[in-house]
Write a protein that holds these residues in place. Structure first.
Motif, PDB file in Angstrom:
ATOM      1  N   ILE A 138     -59.114 -21.245 -72.427  1.00 16.15           N
ATOM      2  CA  ILE A 138     -58.855 -22.552 -71.560  1.00 16.15           C
ATOM      3  C   ILE A 138     -59.955 -22.118 -70.458  1.00 16.15           C
ATOM      4  N   TYR A 139     -60.392 -23.638 -69.786  1.00 17.59           N
ATOM      5  CA  TYR A 139     -61.810 -23.206 -69.239  1.00 17.59           C
ATOM      6  C   TYR A 139     -61.695 -24.213 -67.876  1.00 17.59           C
ATOM      7  N   TYR A 233     -56.181 -18.106 -73.557  1.00 25.46           N
ATOM      8  CA  TYR A 233     -54.609 -17.685 -73.256  1.00 25.46           C
ATOM      9  C   TYR A 233     -54.706 -19.082 -74.486  1.00 25.46           C
ATOM     10  N   ASP A 235     -52.187 -21.766 -76.660  1.00 21.96           N
ATOM     11  CA  ASP A 235     -52.761 -23.693 -76.446  1.00 21.96           C
ATOM     12  C   ASP A 235     -51.558 -24.135 -75.619  1.00 21.96           C
ATOM     13  N   ALA A 238     -51.475 -23.846 -71.611  1.00 21.89           N
ATOM     14  CA  ALA A 238     -52.672 -24.793 -71.691  1.00 21.89           C
ATOM     15  C   ALA A 238     -52.272 -26.144 -71.307  1.00 21.89           C
ATOM     16  N   TRP A 239     -51.831 -26.488 -72.342  1.00 16.30           N
ATOM     17  CA  TRP A 239     -51.786 -27.924 -72.232  1.00 16.30           C
ATOM     18  C   TRP A 239     -50.605 -28.315 -71.295  1.00 16.30           C
ATOM     19  N   ASP A 250     -59.157 -27.467 -69.532  1.00 15.75           N
ATOM     20  CA  ASP A 250     -59.500 -28.018 -71.243  1.00 15.75           C
ATOM     21  C   ASP A 250     -59.012 -26.839 -71.885  1.00 15.75           C
ATOM     22  N   TYR A 251     -58.803 -26.815 -73.196  1.00 14.40           N
ATOM     23  CA  TYR A 251     -58.320 -26.070 -73.811  1.00 14.40           C
ATOM     24  C   TYR A 251     -59.509 -26.091 -75.210  1.00 14.40           C
ATOM     25  N   ASN A 253     -59.853 -24.424 -79.709  1.00 14.11           N
ATOM     26  CA  ASN A 253     -59.957 -22.648 -80.481  1.00 14.11           C
ATOM     27  C   ASN A 253     -61.245 -22.812 -80.770  1.00 14.11           C
ATOM     28  N   SER A 258     -58.072 -19.356 -84.042  1.00 16.65           N
ATOM     29  CA  SER A 258     -57.762 -18.936 -83.066  1.00 16.65           C
ATOM     30  C   SER A 258     -56.489 -17.844 -83.605  1.00 16.65           C
ATOM     31  N   GLN A 313     -52.498 -32.362 -79.262  1.00 15.91           N
ATOM     32  CA  GLN A 313     -52.602 -30.976 -78.970  1.00 15.91           C
ATOM     33  C   GLN A 313     -52.895 -30.004 -79.100  1.00 15.91           C
TER      34      GLN A 313
END
Length: 345
Positions: A138-139, A233, A235, A238-239, A250-251, A253, A258, A313
């Motif tokens: 996640i960034y 992180y 998924d 994160a979503w 945003d996230y 793989n 992953s 997602q």
């Protein structure tokens, strides 16, 4: 999601058995283990509430840990306090090896034929995968203009100071699989050779551009405050965070995949036969689609349909990396000791 990777991440429910009268028949209470938070809420909405309404059986949920569940079952194998439970892969194998769970068959649970074969076969029938998550990245889109497409690019970016990152600490239960095994495997090692992975972890540590988290909530707080730019992180978590008004994040793989954290469902030997009914309900395609849509986690039933709003997602099976969980169980203690000596955080 507080799941899926490796180690003790789950909470389980223990319910006292009881009898309820429904339409003149006796409806039996059963004990079912479940994770907490959104995971439990989704299980209640998608499985437990419909199951109770249809059958008249009662399912209550309280929290514990996988070690407690195994000890409770082992202490009373002829009259176990748990009938069905969810657990992560390392503890699932432990209880399979203990002989305390029953073999699931297509005759007992027809939906097994609809599961992704890997998820159906992983326990040789003594439990199957219910759902899975993946640990990607996640960034912050505002501070990471060119996110790394691969895990080596992520490592190189941390070492170079392109961004400030967060990775799981050794105090987080999945670190031996999501971080140590993952990097060892990517850089040419594996269960029998941790060195290549540890070299990269130490390089990130020595760069001063990484911090460590043991509580998933720490990651979200650090992202919001600007303390970090990017993090390893889960998924689903994160979503859920991004969709909660945090679209500056945003996230994704990274390649080559992953690490998967899988949640199994298992039927305890000598537990109530109502457990079979519950497992059938939990693996039903409609229930699985509902659960996955609520949690943003992948599910085992390949016939499940997700809410279109979140379908994109969901991490796909071919985006996952699968550690050799049984082999990791044998080396986990040594790996933790090595991390503590060489990283210390």
């Amino acid at each position: 999601m507080n799941m899926v990777g490796f180690g003790v991440r789950a909470a389980i429910a223990a319910i006292a058995g009881g009898v309820a009268s429904v339409g003149g028949a006796q409806a039996e209470d059963i004990t079912v283990g479940a994770f907490g938070g959104v995971w439990e809420e989704s299980l209640r909405t998608c499985v437990i509430e419909p199951f109770e309404a249809e059958t008249g059986h009662t399912v209550n949920v309280t929290l514990g840990t996988p070690v407690q569940w195994i000890n409770q079952i082992a202490a009373s194998p002829q009259d176990p306090p748990i009938d069905v439970f969810y657990t992560n892969s390392d503890h699932a194998f432990t209880i399979v090896d203990s002989g305390l769970v029953e073999k699931l068959t297509v005759e007992q649970v027809p939906a097994i034929s609809e599961l992704e074969p890997y998820f159906a076969e992983i326990g040789d029938g003594y439990g199957v995968v219910h759902n899975y998550g993946s640990m990607g990245l996640i960034y912050n889109k505002e501070t990471v203009a060119n996110p790394p497409k691969t895990w080596p690019e992520f490592v190189d970016g941390v070492v170079a100071g392109d961004y400030y990152a967060a990775v799981p600490s050794i105090n987080y239960t999945s670190t031996t699989s999501t971080t140590m095994w993952n990097f060892a495997e990517i850089y040419g090692g594996g269960v029998d050779n941790l060195d290549p992975g540890m070299e990269k972890i130490k390089a990130m540590d020595e760069s001063g551009n990484v911090t460590y988290w043991s509580d998933p909530n720490q990651v979200l707080t650090a992202l919001m405050s600007g303390e970090i730019d990017i993090a390893m992180y889960w998924d689903g978590r994160a979503w859920a965070f991004i969709d909660d008004g945090n679209d500056q994040f945003d996230y994704f793989n990274p390649e080559p995949g992953s690490v998967a954290a899988m949640t199994w469902i298992e039927k305890v030997k000598n537990g109530s036969d109502v457990g079979w009914d519950f497992i059938r309900a939990a693996l039903d395609a409609k229930a699985q689609g509902c659960f996955g849509s609520h949690t943003r986690y992948g599910v085992a039933n390949t016939s499940a349909e997700f809410d279109p709003a979140v379908a994109e997602q969901i991490t796909q099976f071919d985006e996952l990396a699968f550690p050799p969980f049984q082999e990791l169980t044998d080396v986990q203690g040594d790996w933790i000791e090595r991390w503590n000596k060489e990283i210390g955080r």
